[in-house]
Design an enzyme around this catalytic site. Structure first.
Site, PDB file in Angstrom:
ATOM      1  N   ASN A   6       0.901  -0.955  -0.060  1.00 45.51           N
ATOM      2  CA  ASN A   6       0.035  -0.354   0.122  1.00 45.51           C
ATOM      3  C   ASN A   6       0.662   1.335  -0.571  1.00 45.51           C
ATOM      4  O   ASN A   6       1.589   1.229   0.762  1.00 45.51           O
ATOM      5  CB  ASN A   6      -0.966  -0.230   1.354  1.00 45.51           C
ATOM      6  CG  ASN A   6      -1.780   1.065   1.406  1.00 45.51           C
ATOM      7  OD1 ASN A   6      -1.670   2.099   0.698  1.00 45.51           O
ATOM      8  ND2 ASN A   6      -2.222   2.070   2.105  1.00 45.51           N
ATOM      9  N   LYS A   8       0.118   4.039   0.495  1.00 45.08           N
ATOM     10  CA  LYS A   8      -0.634   5.772   0.615  1.00 45.08           C
ATOM     11  C   LYS A   8      -0.624   7.002  -0.233  1.00 45.08           C
ATOM     12  O   LYS A   8      -0.691   6.955  -1.606  1.00 45.08           O
ATOM     13  CB  LYS A   8      -0.364   5.804   1.647  1.00 45.08           C
ATOM     14  CG  LYS A   8      -0.256   4.507   2.826  1.00 45.08           C
ATOM     15  CD  LYS A   8       0.204   4.398   3.937  1.00 45.08           C
ATOM     16  CE  LYS A   8      -0.526   3.639   4.945  1.00 45.08           C
ATOM     17  NZ  LYS A   8      -0.155   2.680   6.302  1.00 45.08           N
ATOM     18  N   HIS A  87      -9.580   0.792   4.858  1.00 49.57           N
ATOM     19  CA  HIS A  87      -7.879   0.801   5.670  1.00 49.57           C
ATOM     20  C   HIS A  87      -8.355   1.791   6.948  1.00 49.57           C
ATOM     21  O   HIS A  87      -9.461   3.083   7.038  1.00 49.57           O
ATOM     22  CB  HIS A  87      -7.310   1.506   4.723  1.00 49.57           C
ATOM     23  CG  HIS A  87      -5.609   1.875   5.057  1.00 49.57           C
ATOM     24  ND1 HIS A  87      -5.531   2.808   6.296  1.00 49.57           N
ATOM     25  CD2 HIS A  87      -4.769   0.879   4.692  1.00 49.57           C
ATOM     26  CE1 HIS A  87      -3.954   2.118   6.697  1.00 49.57           C
ATOM     27  NE2 HIS A  87      -3.355   1.014   5.889  1.00 49.57           N
ATOM     28  N   GLU A  89      -6.823   4.690   8.061  1.00 49.64           N
ATOM     29  CA  GLU A  89      -6.773   5.979   7.547  1.00 49.64           C
ATOM     30  C   GLU A  89      -8.599   6.847   7.121  1.00 49.64           C
ATOM     31  O   GLU A  89      -8.136   7.709   7.107  1.00 49.64           O
ATOM     32  CB  GLU A  89      -5.612   6.155   6.889  1.00 49.64           C
ATOM     33  CG  GLU A  89      -4.175   6.434   7.741  1.00 49.64           C
ATOM     34  CD  GLU A  89      -3.098   5.742   6.919  1.00 49.64           C
ATOM     35  OE1 GLU A  89      -2.631   5.293   6.013  1.00 49.64           O
ATOM     36  OE2 GLU A  89      -1.722   4.894   8.073  1.00 49.64           O
ATOM     37  N   GLU A 154      -5.028  -5.426  10.905  1.00 49.99           N
ATOM     38  CA  GLU A 154      -3.436  -4.321  11.358  1.00 49.99           C
ATOM     39  C   GLU A 154      -4.585  -3.954  11.867  1.00 49.99           C
ATOM     40  O   GLU A 154      -5.465  -2.047  12.264  1.00 49.99           O
ATOM     41  CB  GLU A 154      -3.639  -3.549   9.652  1.00 49.99           C
ATOM     42  CG  GLU A 154      -3.733  -3.755   8.510  1.00 49.99           C
ATOM     43  CD  GLU A 154      -2.991  -2.910   7.201  1.00 49.99           C
ATOM     44  OE1 GLU A 154      -2.565  -3.063   6.870  1.00 49.99           O
ATOM     45  OE2 GLU A 154      -3.543  -2.042   7.062  1.00 49.99           O
ATOM     46  N   GLY A 160       2.536   2.387  10.608  1.00 51.44           N
ATOM     47  CA  GLY A 160       3.824   3.206  10.708  1.00 51.44           C
ATOM     48  C   GLY A 160       4.008   3.782  11.563  1.00 51.44           C
ATOM     49  O   GLY A 160       4.703   4.569  11.972  1.00 51.44           O
ATOM     50  N   SER A 190       3.722  -2.256  10.069  1.00 48.23           N
ATOM     51  CA  SER A 190       5.120  -2.527  10.398  1.00 48.23           C
ATOM     52  C   SER A 190       5.724  -3.645  10.304  1.00 48.23           C
ATOM     53  O   SER A 190       6.707  -3.983  10.692  1.00 48.23           O
ATOM     54  CB  SER A 190       5.736  -2.344  11.686  1.00 48.23           C
ATOM     55  OG  SER A 190       5.334  -0.703  12.280  1.00 48.23           O
TER      56      SER A 190
HETATM   57  P1  PGA Z   1       2.894   0.462   7.051  1.00 46.55           P
HETATM   58  O1  PGA Z   1       1.504   0.381   6.789  1.00 46.55           O
HETATM   59  O2  PGA Z   1       3.537  -1.252   6.898  1.00 46.55           O
HETATM   60  O3  PGA Z   1       3.547   1.490   7.177  1.00 46.55           O
HETATM   61  O4  PGA Z   1       3.178  -0.438   9.095  1.00 46.55           O
HETATM   62  C1  PGA Z   1       0.407  -0.539   6.766  1.00 46.55           C
HETATM   63  C2  PGA Z   1      -0.768  -0.101   6.392  1.00 46.55           C
HETATM   64  O5  PGA Z   1      -1.133   0.836   6.585  1.00 46.55           O
HETATM   65  O6  PGA Z   1      -1.489  -0.487   5.623  1.00 46.55           O
END
Ligand code: PGA
Length: 230
Positions: A6, A8, A87, A89, A154, A160, A190
């Protein structure tokens, strides 16, 4: 293994295309299903040999008056067959609620697309011991038997932060989700080149959804290689 990146709000149209071409050529002998989810303005035609391109968001409509959104008509033009829904976010920053996520799941799976449906608890929920209850509520209304549904677990506190869930936490939560009827289940939060192999070795992990560590093609390819043949 299913291994998805992803991006983003990272990568441009030019850099995404270069990335996709390079990764696609590296994947010639890979046995995993590999996806990238670039920003909407960077999404290339989904016509690579091995790599699949998906979108991070779309609205549950064919077309119409929904400023700022893309619908099925735009995805079909690019031959897109996969969409991320829910997601954290989008749920948190853009206030996408449970009902909208469910509508998107129904609309896109009815249209024959694969939905990567993201769920996960925040730190407060985890610390109050309510993770499983919360995750079960996020699955409510989903047809878990739908062949085009992939669930990505997740935990928000791991996204992140550089601090993934432990293997034990992943194992327990994934077992729970599988006992709820989830068929295909990814872990995200992560995942990186240092921990991907052990995370993917957990029995109930069918793949990973990778954010930050997918941005460089070499890192992401290293993670894909760690997926082995499972
Ligand atoms: P990250 O994000 O690997 O940077 O923690 C994962 C995600 O949001 O899908």
């Amino acid at each position: 293994m299913i291994i998805a990146g992803n991006f983003k709000t990272n990568h441009t149209r030019t850099s995404t295309l270069a990335y996709a071409r390079e990764l696609d050529s590296l994947l010639e002998h890979s046995t995993s299903e590999v996806f990238i989810f670039p920003p909407l303005s960077s999404v290339p035609y989904n016509e690579f040999n091995h790599l699949q391109i998906g979108v991070q968001n779309a609205y549950c409509t064919r077309s119409g008056a929904f400023s700022g959104e893309v619908g099925l008509e735009q995805l079909e033009e690019l031959k897109i067959k996969s969409v991320l829904v829910g997601h954290s976010e989008r749920r948190g920053l853009f206030k996408e609620d449970y009902r909208l996520c469910l509508q998107k799941f129904e609309f896109f799976t009815d249209a024959g697309l694969q939905v990567f449906f993201c769920i996960g608890e925040d730190l407060q929920t985890k610390e109050s011991g309510k993770t499983q209850e919360f995750l079960a509520s996020q699955l409510e209304g989903l047809n878990l038997d739908c062949a085009n549904l992939i669930i990505a677990y997740e935990p928000i506190w791991a996204i992140g932060t550089g601090k993934s869930a432990t293997l034990e936490e992943i194992g327990i939560t994934h077992q729970f989700l599988k006992s709820c009827g989830v068929k295909t289940l990814l872990y995200g939060g992560s995942v990186n080149t240092d921990n991907a192999k052990e995370i993917m070795s957990v029995e109930s992990v069918d793949g990973v959804l990778v954010g930050g560590a997918s941005l460089k093609v070499q890192d992401f390819y290293e993670i894909i290689q760690q997926g082995g043949k499972k």
